[in-house]
Design an enzyme around this catalytic site. Structure first.
Site, short mmCIF file in Angstrom:
data_model
loop_
_atom_site.label_atom_id
_atom_site.label_comp_id
_atom_site.label_asym_id
_atom_site.label_seq_id
_atom_site.Cartn_x
_atom_site.Cartn_y
_atom_site.Cartn_z
N LYS A 6 -62.79 -63.69 58.72
CA LYS A 6 -63.40 -62.36 58.73
C LYS A 6 -64.52 -62.26 59.76
CE LYS A 6 -62.17 -61.11 54.02
NZ LYS A 6 -62.65 -60.67 52.68
N LYS B 7 -50.67 -60.50 58.86
CA LYS B 7 -50.40 -59.92 57.55
C LYS B 7 -50.46 -58.39 57.61
CE LYS B 7 -52.37 -61.46 53.86
NZ LYS B 7 -53.37 -61.95 52.88
N LYS C 261 -54.40 -52.84 55.56
CA LYS C 261 -54.83 -51.46 55.66
C LYS C 261 -55.69 -51.22 56.91
CE LYS C 261 -57.02 -47.81 52.96
NZ LYS C 261 -57.99 -47.35 53.95
#
Length: 377
Positions: free
Chosen positions: A151, A241, A244
């Site tokens: 992240k 992956k 959203k």
């Protein structure tokens, strides 16, 4: 249970093993989990759910609700404290994401009369236990976790000191909060995706350290439940992956996508140049393999069974039409239910409050016992 729905490599759908990890089959049996199992799982509030959220998390929650025994306890939450490890500067948007997450959980078929559905942030005991457990958490274990590096866009621990210096403490230490979430309920089983397995190992380490220090067996050592469904990848970039946050939203399938939009997205899904034979090859045919994985997850069949079902397709048009029909049919009920629920704010509020009250009865007792064990009473 129909044997053709099982993975040939997994045997019985869910074996109750003595190890810390249990591989689940595509379906659960009523006797697969102990009669007094405490099952806990949460999902981040990224708004409406995509297909990966559904197949990887909430559908197994639905299975557990339908097979629940009288003494089993099911806790399913929206991890809205975890969510702010990545900045959420727009409060109105964040509020909407949290509401959509609750609506998506219920639309996936989770029965609030058989489980507790709630916001993590509504129970301060989560944060309280988090601080206590920070003092049982090895810094080295946290440093080895891959999620915070991903992240923060850090490839190696020492590759960019400036990036590391800017990582906030919450992002670095959130696996401890995840451990607190689980141990607060004395959970015995935690259904998660494979990428969360290291966090469950840390949870077991923390529980073991606590029990050893205070010469107690207070915390059960929770088992990781891993479903055979592989991660769902982006339709337009199968190297990553489904997410959203993907700027290319054509690559993301949502539970509330219309049949027309689903058809459009599947038509534009990346494939390859071998159109006369459909087979699974994750390395050389990632796009086709991703579509096969989606069919496998929805139909609860092994990859080998899906390959047999699609071997007659000799072009991508027919194959994609087949994939589209399967997805549309699977998501029809969740889509209609989501649209209904998101327009019933009073009902959503009642479910959230009922879930909070049921969860609070458990966590208030447990945190008091933990504090007493530690000498705070």
């Amino acid at each position: 249970m129909n044997s053709n729905l099982r993975s040939p490599h997994l045997g019985r759908s869910l074996r109750y093993l003595s190890s810390s990890i249990q591989n689940t089959g595509f379906r659960l049996h009523a006797d697969d989990l102990p009669a007094e199992a405490i099952i806990f799982s949460m999902i981040q509030p990224t708004g409406k759910f995509h297909l990966g959220n559904y197949l990887g998390a909430t559908r197994i929650w639905k299975d557990m609700c339908s097979l629940k025994k009288a003494d089993q306890q099911l806790f399913f939450g929206v991890a809205d404290l975890h969510a702010i490890t990545v900045p959420k500067p727009n409060p109105k948007e964040f509020y909407r994401y949290r509401r959509e997450a609750i609506a998506s959980i219920l639309a996936s078929g989770i029965d609030p009369s058989k489980s507790s559905v709630f916001y993590q942030s509504s129970l301060p005991e989560h944060s309280q236990l988090y601080w206590l457990l920070c003092n049982f958490s090895p810094l080295g274990s946290l440093n080895r976790m891959a999620q915070w590096k991903s992240k923060a866009n850090i490839q190696e621990v020492l590759d960019d000191q400036e990036k590391i210096a800017n990582v906030n403490l919450g992002l670095f230490a959130y696996p401890v909060l995840q451990a607190a979430d689980i141990l607060l309920y004395k959970a015995t089983h935690v259904p998660v995706g494979d990428d969360q397995s290291p966090h469950l190992e840390l949870t077991r380490t923390i529980a073991t350290r606590f029990n050893k220090m205070y010469k107690t067996k207070y915390f059960p050592i929770p088992k990781t439940l891993l479903a055979p469904t592989q991660k769902i990848l982006s339709l337009t970039n199968p190297a990553k992956k489904m997410s959203k946050s993907d700027p290319d939203q054509i690559g993301v399938l949502y539970l509330n996508d219309s049949p027309e939009l689903i058809s459009k997205k599947i038509k534009r899904a990346i494939t390859d140049f071998t159109s006369d034979h459909m087979y699974y090859d994750e390395e050389n045919r990632p796009g086709v393999s991703n579509l096969i994985t989606i069919i496998s997850g929805i139909q609860r069949k092994s990859i080998q069974e899906v390959e047999k079902d699609i071997e007659h397709f000799k072009n991508f048009k027919d194959f994609k039409n087949y994939v589209t029909e399967i997805i549309i049919e699977e998501l029809k009920e969740p889509r209609l239910e989501f649209e209904k629920l998101i327009n019933e704010p009073q009902y959503l509020d009642s479910v959230i409050e009922e879930g909070r009250v049921k969860a609070h009865e458990v966590v208030s007792k447990n945190i008091s016992e933990i504090m007493e064990i530690m000498g705070y009473s």
